[in-house]
Scaffold this active site. Structure first.
Site, PDB file in Angstrom:
ATOM      1  N   PRO A   1     -86.679  85.759  49.205  1.00  0.00           N
ATOM      2  CA  PRO A   1     -86.350  87.105  49.286  1.00  0.00           C
ATOM      3  C   PRO A   1     -86.525  87.778  47.870  1.00  0.00           C
ATOM      4  O   PRO A   1     -86.148  87.034  46.712  1.00  0.00           O
ATOM      5  CB  PRO A   1     -85.054  87.212  49.795  1.00  0.00           C
ATOM      6  CG  PRO A   1     -84.451  85.648  49.553  1.00  0.00           C
ATOM      7  CD  PRO A   1     -85.790  84.730  49.644  1.00  0.00           C
ATOM      8  N   ASN A   2     -87.134  89.156  48.007  1.00  0.00           N
ATOM      9  CA  ASN A   2     -87.290  89.882  46.752  1.00  0.00           C
ATOM     10  C   ASN A   2     -88.265  89.645  45.679  1.00  0.00           C
ATOM     11  O   ASN A   2     -88.469  90.193  45.008  1.00  0.00           O
ATOM     12  CB  ASN A   2     -85.924  89.897  46.041  1.00  0.00           C
ATOM     13  CG  ASN A   2     -84.656  90.726  46.855  1.00  0.00           C
ATOM     14  OD1 ASN A   2     -85.049  91.575  47.842  1.00  0.00           O
ATOM     15  ND2 ASN A   2     -83.571  89.827  47.249  1.00  0.00           N
TER      16      ASN A   2
ATOM     17  N   ARG B   1     -89.097  94.702  39.925  1.00  0.00           N
ATOM     18  CA  ARG B   1     -87.724  94.515  40.225  1.00  0.00           C
ATOM     19  C   ARG B   1     -87.106  93.734  38.741  1.00  0.00           C
ATOM     20  O   ARG B   1     -87.482  92.716  38.174  1.00  0.00           O
ATOM     21  CB  ARG B   1     -87.883  93.205  41.124  1.00  0.00           C
ATOM     22  CG  ARG B   1     -86.561  92.536  41.184  1.00  0.00           C
ATOM     23  CD  ARG B   1     -86.179  91.091  42.163  1.00  0.00           C
ATOM     24  NE  ARG B   1     -85.192  90.862  42.309  1.00  0.00           N
ATOM     25  CZ  ARG B   1     -84.845  89.529  42.615  1.00  0.00           C
ATOM     26  NH1 ARG B   1     -85.841  88.330  42.734  1.00  0.00           N
ATOM     27  NH2 ARG B   1     -83.645  89.197  42.760  1.00  0.00           N
TER      28      ARG B   1
ATOM     29  N   TYR C   1     -86.889  89.327  35.319  1.00  0.00           N
ATOM     30  CA  TYR C   1     -87.828  88.605  36.071  1.00  0.00           C
ATOM     31  C   TYR C   1     -89.299  88.668  35.536  1.00  0.00           C
ATOM     32  O   TYR C   1     -90.084  88.120  35.759  1.00  0.00           O
ATOM     33  CB  TYR C   1     -87.735  88.733  37.334  1.00  0.00           C
ATOM     34  CG  TYR C   1     -86.651  88.479  38.061  1.00  0.00           C
ATOM     35  CD1 TYR C   1     -86.134  87.258  38.444  1.00  0.00           C
ATOM     36  CD2 TYR C   1     -85.564  89.471  38.680  1.00  0.00           C
ATOM     37  CE1 TYR C   1     -85.023  86.872  39.171  1.00  0.00           C
ATOM     38  CE2 TYR C   1     -84.304  89.087  39.208  1.00  0.00           C
ATOM     39  CZ  TYR C   1     -84.184  87.598  39.326  1.00  0.00           C
ATOM     40  OH  TYR C   1     -82.836  87.408  39.803  1.00  0.00           O
TER      41      TYR C   1
ATOM     42  N   ASN D   1     -89.547  78.670  45.514  1.00  0.00           N
ATOM     43  CA  ASN D   1     -88.580  79.553  44.661  1.00  0.00           C
ATOM     44  C   ASN D   1     -87.912  80.414  46.026  1.00  0.00           C
ATOM     45  O   ASN D   1     -88.290  81.205  46.524  1.00  0.00           O
ATOM     46  CB  ASN D   1     -89.201  80.798  43.918  1.00  0.00           C
ATOM     47  CG  ASN D   1     -88.167  81.482  43.232  1.00  0.00           C
ATOM     48  OD1 ASN D   1     -87.257  81.600  43.612  1.00  0.00           O
ATOM     49  ND2 ASN D   1     -88.577  82.459  42.152  1.00  0.00           N
TER      50      ASN D   1
ATOM     51  N   ALA E   1     -82.382  84.003  46.268  1.00  0.00           N
ATOM     52  CA  ALA E   1     -80.874  84.000  46.427  1.00  0.00           C
ATOM     53  C   ALA E   1     -80.731  83.038  47.508  1.00  0.00           C
ATOM     54  O   ALA E   1     -79.383  82.576  47.530  1.00  0.00           O
ATOM     55  CB  ALA E   1     -80.354  85.283  46.743  1.00  0.00           C
TER      56      ALA E   1
ATOM     57  N   GLU F   1     -87.725  72.674  43.031  1.00  0.00           N
ATOM     58  CA  GLU F   1     -86.973  74.029  42.906  1.00  0.00           C
ATOM     59  C   GLU F   1     -87.534  74.717  41.648  1.00  0.00           C
ATOM     60  O   GLU F   1     -87.636  74.252  40.705  1.00  0.00           O
ATOM     61  CB  GLU F   1     -85.532  73.787  42.791  1.00  0.00           C
ATOM     62  CG  GLU F   1     -84.880  74.949  42.690  1.00  0.00           C
ATOM     63  CD  GLU F   1     -83.137  74.861  42.612  1.00  0.00           C
ATOM     64  OE1 GLU F   1     -82.824  73.927  42.923  1.00  0.00           O
ATOM     65  OE2 GLU F   1     -82.636  75.675  42.197  1.00  0.00           O
TER      66      GLU F   1
ATOM     67  N   HIS G   1     -87.353  78.608  39.578  1.00  0.00           N
ATOM     68  CA  HIS G   1     -86.753  79.904  39.267  1.00  0.00           C
ATOM     69  C   HIS G   1     -87.391  80.390  38.102  1.00  0.00           C
ATOM     70  O   HIS G   1     -87.740  79.973  37.117  1.00  0.00           O
ATOM     71  CB  HIS G   1     -85.367  79.806  39.001  1.00  0.00           C
ATOM     72  CG  HIS G   1     -84.622  79.247  40.224  1.00  0.00           C
ATOM     73  ND1 HIS G   1     -84.354  80.130  41.397  1.00  0.00           N
ATOM     74  CD2 HIS G   1     -84.046  78.074  40.386  1.00  0.00           C
ATOM     75  CE1 HIS G   1     -83.830  79.067  42.370  1.00  0.00           C
ATOM     76  NE2 HIS G   1     -83.506  78.194  41.575  1.00  0.00           N
TER      77      HIS G   1
ATOM     78  N   ARG H   1     -77.016  82.479  33.690  1.00  0.00           N
ATOM     79  CA  ARG H   1     -76.665  83.777  34.331  1.00  0.00           C
ATOM     80  C   ARG H   1     -75.294  83.567  35.242  1.00  0.00           C
ATOM     81  O   ARG H   1     -74.538  82.546  34.765  1.00  0.00           O
ATOM     82  CB  ARG H   1     -77.820  84.153  35.415  1.00  0.00           C
ATOM     83  CG  ARG H   1     -79.100  84.320  34.571  1.00  0.00           C
ATOM     84  CD  ARG H   1     -80.189  84.732  35.382  1.00  0.00           C
ATOM     85  NE  ARG H   1     -79.993  85.897  36.162  1.00  0.00           N
ATOM     86  CZ  ARG H   1     -80.923  86.541  37.339  1.00  0.00           C
ATOM     87  NH1 ARG H   1     -81.509  85.815  37.888  1.00  0.00           N
ATOM     88  NH2 ARG H   1     -80.356  87.661  37.925  1.00  0.00           N
TER      89      ARG H   1
END
Ligand code: DHK
Length: 145
Positions: free
Chosen positions: A10-11, A18, A23, A74, A77, A98, A100, A107
């Protein structure tokens, strides 16, 4: 030929606009081009997909079984919340990395937990768009062990 699925959650379709301070300015289309360029020189096949929907991501992971040799995920969330995605990765028995763009460990605390990490062979984070190429390299090396 080694086939790798790069799956985005998502996103991530909004990359480039964004929160660029987090990012970056590279769009998802740019990242796909980077991955396809890498695939050409590496002699691999890369399939690229994105969905904002958890079930669609589960379906994409299921569909990878028998078609792909590894998955780079990725999950956005959903990384921090989705037992369904964790179970899907475990179910297809394909190596998963995984990924990111941001360093999730630097964060908010809620980003420190990952369900995907529990079933992944490894994790790459904090290198922005270049992380996708790093993950592809790592998956290729893992598959040719
Ligand atoms: C992307 C997201 O959308 C966040 O929800 C994750 C990840 C981090 C990234 O850095 O690529 O927490």
């Amino acid at each position: 030929m080694t086939a790798i699925l790069v799956l985005n959650g998502p996103n991530l379709n909004l990359l480039g606009t964004r929160q660029p301070e987090v990012y970056g300015y590279t769009t998802l289309a740019d990242i796909e081009t980077m991955c396809q360029d890498w695939a050409e020189t590496a002699g691999c096949t890369v399939s690229f997909a994105q969905s904002n929907h958890e079930g669609a991501l589960v379906d994409a992971i299921h569909a990878a079984k028998g078609q792909q040799d590894g998955i780079i995920l990725n999950a956005g969330a959903y990384t921090h919340t989705s037992i369904a995605l964790m179970d899907a990765i475990a179910s297809v028995e394909l190596p998963a990395i995984e990924l990111h763009l941001s360093n999730v460990h630097a964060r908010e605390e809620f980003r420190h937990n990952s369900y995907i990490a529990k079933v992944a062979i490894g994790l790459i984070c904090g290198f922005g768009a270049h992380g996708y190429v790093l993950a592809l390299e790592a998956m290729k090396a893992h598959l040719s062990r």
